[in-house]
Write a protein that holds these residues in place. Sequence first.
Motif, PDB file in Angstrom:
ATOM      1  N   ILE A  66       0.876  -1.114   0.075  1.00 41.07           N
ATOM      2  CA  ILE A  66      -0.131   0.104   0.198  1.00 41.07           C
ATOM      3  C   ILE A  66       0.961   1.434  -0.180  1.00 41.07           C
ATOM      4  O   ILE A  66       0.568   2.326  -0.744  1.00 41.07           O
ATOM      5  CB  ILE A  66      -0.957   0.038   1.301  1.00 41.07           C
ATOM      6  CG1 ILE A  66      -1.996  -1.094   1.027  1.00 41.07           C
ATOM      7  CG2 ILE A  66      -1.571   1.228   1.515  1.00 41.07           C
ATOM      8  CD1 ILE A  66      -2.987  -0.807   0.061  1.00 41.07           C
ATOM      9  N   SER A  67       2.063   1.124   0.704  1.00 36.85           N
ATOM     10  CA  SER A  67       2.853   2.355   0.752  1.00 36.85           C
ATOM     11  C   SER A  67       3.402   2.918  -0.548  1.00 36.85           C
ATOM     12  O   SER A  67       3.543   3.791  -0.952  1.00 36.85           O
ATOM     13  CB  SER A  67       4.026   1.999   1.726  1.00 36.85           C
ATOM     14  OG  SER A  67       5.251   2.868   1.982  1.00 36.85           O
ATOM     15  N   LYS A  68       3.762   1.477  -1.360  1.00 36.27           N
ATOM     16  CA  LYS A  68       4.501   1.839  -2.877  1.00 36.27           C
ATOM     17  C   LYS A  68       3.357   2.251  -3.741  1.00 36.27           C
ATOM     18  O   LYS A  68       3.280   3.094  -4.403  1.00 36.27           O
ATOM     19  CB  LYS A  68       5.016   0.650  -3.274  1.00 36.27           C
ATOM     20  CG  LYS A  68       6.441   0.485  -2.434  1.00 36.27           C
ATOM     21  CD  LYS A  68       6.868  -0.927  -2.898  1.00 36.27           C
ATOM     22  CE  LYS A  68       8.096  -1.261  -2.270  1.00 36.27           C
ATOM     23  NZ  LYS A  68       8.876  -2.628  -2.579  1.00 36.27           N
ATOM     24  N   LEU A  69       1.941   1.548  -3.566  1.00 33.77           N
ATOM     25  CA  LEU A  69       1.083   2.010  -4.441  1.00 33.77           C
ATOM     26  C   LEU A  69       0.420   3.525  -4.357  1.00 33.77           C
ATOM     27  O   LEU A  69       0.139   4.073  -5.354  1.00 33.77           O
ATOM     28  CB  LEU A  69      -0.223   0.979  -4.511  1.00 33.77           C
ATOM     29  CG  LEU A  69      -0.056  -0.457  -4.884  1.00 33.77           C
ATOM     30  CD1 LEU A  69      -1.032  -1.408  -4.494  1.00 33.77           C
ATOM     31  CD2 LEU A  69       0.121  -0.296  -6.455  1.00 33.77           C
ATOM     32  N   PHE A  70       0.585   3.902  -3.063  1.00 31.94           N
ATOM     33  CA  PHE A  70       0.129   5.227  -2.858  1.00 31.94           C
ATOM     34  C   PHE A  70       1.027   6.357  -2.455  1.00 31.94           C
ATOM     35  O   PHE A  70       0.686   7.569  -2.056  1.00 31.94           O
ATOM     36  CB  PHE A  70      -1.098   5.130  -1.619  1.00 31.94           C
ATOM     37  CG  PHE A  70      -2.368   4.507  -2.193  1.00 31.94           C
ATOM     38  CD1 PHE A  70      -3.581   5.297  -2.630  1.00 31.94           C
ATOM     39  CD2 PHE A  70      -2.672   3.359  -2.148  1.00 31.94           C
ATOM     40  CE1 PHE A  70      -4.710   4.649  -3.059  1.00 31.94           C
ATOM     41  CE2 PHE A  70      -3.767   2.590  -2.463  1.00 31.94           C
ATOM     42  CZ  PHE A  70      -4.760   3.128  -2.934  1.00 31.94           C
ATOM     43  N   ASP A  71       2.067   5.899  -2.376  1.00 30.98           N
ATOM     44  CA  ASP A  71       3.344   6.913  -2.350  1.00 30.98           C
ATOM     45  C   ASP A  71       3.135   7.461  -0.834  1.00 30.98           C
ATOM     46  O   ASP A  71       3.339   8.610  -0.635  1.00 30.98           O
ATOM     47  CB  ASP A  71       3.626   7.804  -3.285  1.00 30.98           C
ATOM     48  CG  ASP A  71       4.791   8.595  -3.081  1.00 30.98           C
ATOM     49  OD1 ASP A  71       5.803   7.999  -2.602  1.00 30.98           O
ATOM     50  OD2 ASP A  71       4.932   9.953  -3.640  1.00 30.98           O
ATOM     51  N   ASN A 126       4.377   6.807   3.195  1.00 31.47           N
ATOM     52  CA  ASN A 126       5.146   6.246   4.041  1.00 31.47           C
ATOM     53  C   ASN A 126       4.471   5.116   4.950  1.00 31.47           C
ATOM     54  O   ASN A 126       3.365   5.379   5.554  1.00 31.47           O
ATOM     55  CB  ASN A 126       5.784   7.462   5.004  1.00 31.47           C
ATOM     56  CG  ASN A 126       6.982   6.775   5.816  1.00 31.47           C
ATOM     57  OD1 ASN A 126       6.727   5.982   6.713  1.00 31.47           O
ATOM     58  ND2 ASN A 126       8.116   7.179   5.317  1.00 31.47           N
ATOM     59  N   ALA A 127       5.202   4.374   5.236  1.00 31.10           N
ATOM     60  CA  ALA A 127       4.379   3.101   6.173  1.00 31.10           C
ATOM     61  C   ALA A 127       4.237   3.689   7.475  1.00 31.10           C
ATOM     62  O   ALA A 127       3.019   3.391   8.006  1.00 31.10           O
ATOM     63  CB  ALA A 127       5.176   1.757   6.056  1.00 31.10           C
ATOM     64  N   LYS A 128       5.105   4.468   8.109  1.00 35.34           N
ATOM     65  CA  LYS A 128       4.887   4.739   9.131  1.00 35.34           C
ATOM     66  C   LYS A 128       3.548   6.020   9.468  1.00 35.34           C
ATOM     67  O   LYS A 128       2.977   5.722  10.461  1.00 35.34           O
ATOM     68  CB  LYS A 128       6.033   5.930   9.576  1.00 35.34           C
ATOM     69  CG  LYS A 128       6.226   6.324  10.993  1.00 35.34           C
ATOM     70  CD  LYS A 128       7.406   7.157  11.350  1.00 35.34           C
ATOM     71  CE  LYS A 128       7.519   7.875  12.766  1.00 35.34           C
ATOM     72  NZ  LYS A 128       8.735   8.477  12.921  1.00 35.34           N
ATOM     73  N   THR A 129       3.339   6.450   8.312  1.00 34.69           N
ATOM     74  CA  THR A 129       2.124   7.298   8.442  1.00 34.69           C
ATOM     75  C   THR A 129       0.851   6.330   8.327  1.00 34.69           C
ATOM     76  O   THR A 129      -0.112   6.760   8.926  1.00 34.69           O
ATOM     77  CB  THR A 129       2.025   8.290   6.945  1.00 34.69           C
ATOM     78  OG1 THR A 129       3.240   9.022   6.909  1.00 34.69           O
ATOM     79  CG2 THR A 129       0.881   9.086   6.941  1.00 34.69           C
ATOM     80  N   LEU A 130       0.914   5.362   7.741  1.00 35.70           N
ATOM     81  CA  LEU A 130      -0.303   4.548   7.313  1.00 35.70           C
ATOM     82  C   LEU A 130      -0.396   3.717   8.802  1.00 35.70           C
ATOM     83  O   LEU A 130      -1.577   3.545   9.513  1.00 35.70           O
ATOM     84  CB  LEU A 130      -0.062   3.399   6.404  1.00 35.70           C
ATOM     85  CG  LEU A 130      -0.199   3.806   5.018  1.00 35.70           C
ATOM     86  CD1 LEU A 130       0.355   2.665   4.202  1.00 35.70           C
ATOM     87  CD2 LEU A 130      -1.498   3.991   4.484  1.00 35.70           C
ATOM     88  N   ARG A 131       0.364   3.342   9.628  1.00 37.01           N
ATOM     89  CA  ARG A 131       0.367   2.904  11.115  1.00 37.01           C
ATOM     90  C   ARG A 131      -0.202   4.138  11.684  1.00 37.01           C
ATOM     91  O   ARG A 131      -1.173   3.782  12.725  1.00 37.01           O
ATOM     92  CB  ARG A 131       1.666   2.534  11.521  1.00 37.01           C
ATOM     93  CG  ARG A 131       2.480   1.482  10.795  1.00 37.01           C
ATOM     94  CD  ARG A 131       3.612   0.778  11.455  1.00 37.01           C
ATOM     95  NE  ARG A 131       4.124  -0.226  10.869  1.00 37.01           N
ATOM     96  CZ  ARG A 131       5.378  -0.026   9.868  1.00 37.01           C
ATOM     97  NH1 ARG A 131       5.790   1.235   9.692  1.00 37.01           N
ATOM     98  NH2 ARG A 131       5.779  -1.095   9.355  1.00 37.01           N
TER      99      ARG A 131
END
Length: 273
Positions: free
Chosen positions: A10-15, A17-22
């Motif tokens: 998801i991080s790569k698809l939507f550009d 950051n994984a930290k932001t998604l968490r």
Amino acid sequence: MKDFFTIGEISKLFDINAKTLRYYDDIDLFKPSHVNLQNKYRYYTLDQFQYLETIKYLKELGLSLDKIKYHLNNVNAEAVIHSLEEQNQIIDQKISELQLIKQKIDTKIIQIKDSTRNDLLECIREIDFDERQALQLRNSIKSNYDIELSLRKLAQLSENNIYLTYGIVGVSIAREKLIDRQFCEHDSVFVMIDNESHNEKFIKVFQKGTYVCIRFNGIHKDTPPYYNKLLNYINERGYKILDGSLEMELIDPSLSLTDKEVVIELQILVKKY
């Protein structure tokens, strides 16, 4: 068809950051569809893509995460329109602020180009100026330390931001002290302003009229000989001094490598007989 997507995918698809998604998960803004209880891995589904795309869109418009969360939980056209209209007002305000800064930068460029003209250094000139305005703080000033401290205080007391980097900064010696040739202590610090709205208590109007001027390379402590030159010139012609001096940094120390690259201009308002 792929059923689940990892947080990395998801991080790569939507550009994003994984930290932001968490973080979005922690604040209940965008939660994964499934969490593996053993390894705590988060998984998302295809039907969540549009939801995340909406979050990105609203964030790019400048909405806060709290407002985004509210609208996603209370989806209706009226609420979205109201929020976007509010954001438009914020954007218009920022545009106005940037236009003002651009105007000041353009003025600063012209000022610096003019200040680097060697043919104008140490020449006494009579210049007619229109009325000008400044924010002024009256204070006893005896050193560069006092100048900087007074400028910081003036910036704090101003109702709106003043742009010390872009505006012309100066100090002033009172008329009576000029006439007595007392040059060691200044009586105020000022910053030139255009048409911005400020606390009227601190606004100083420099009158329209003829100013006897001289500019030189140096700093404020180097001014006495140049004040004497101006006063001698004024006395020889029988002019009358009408107001305190304007002692302005045309090229200030923050833009110069040495004191000798600083350009100071002295201006004294006079009346001719």
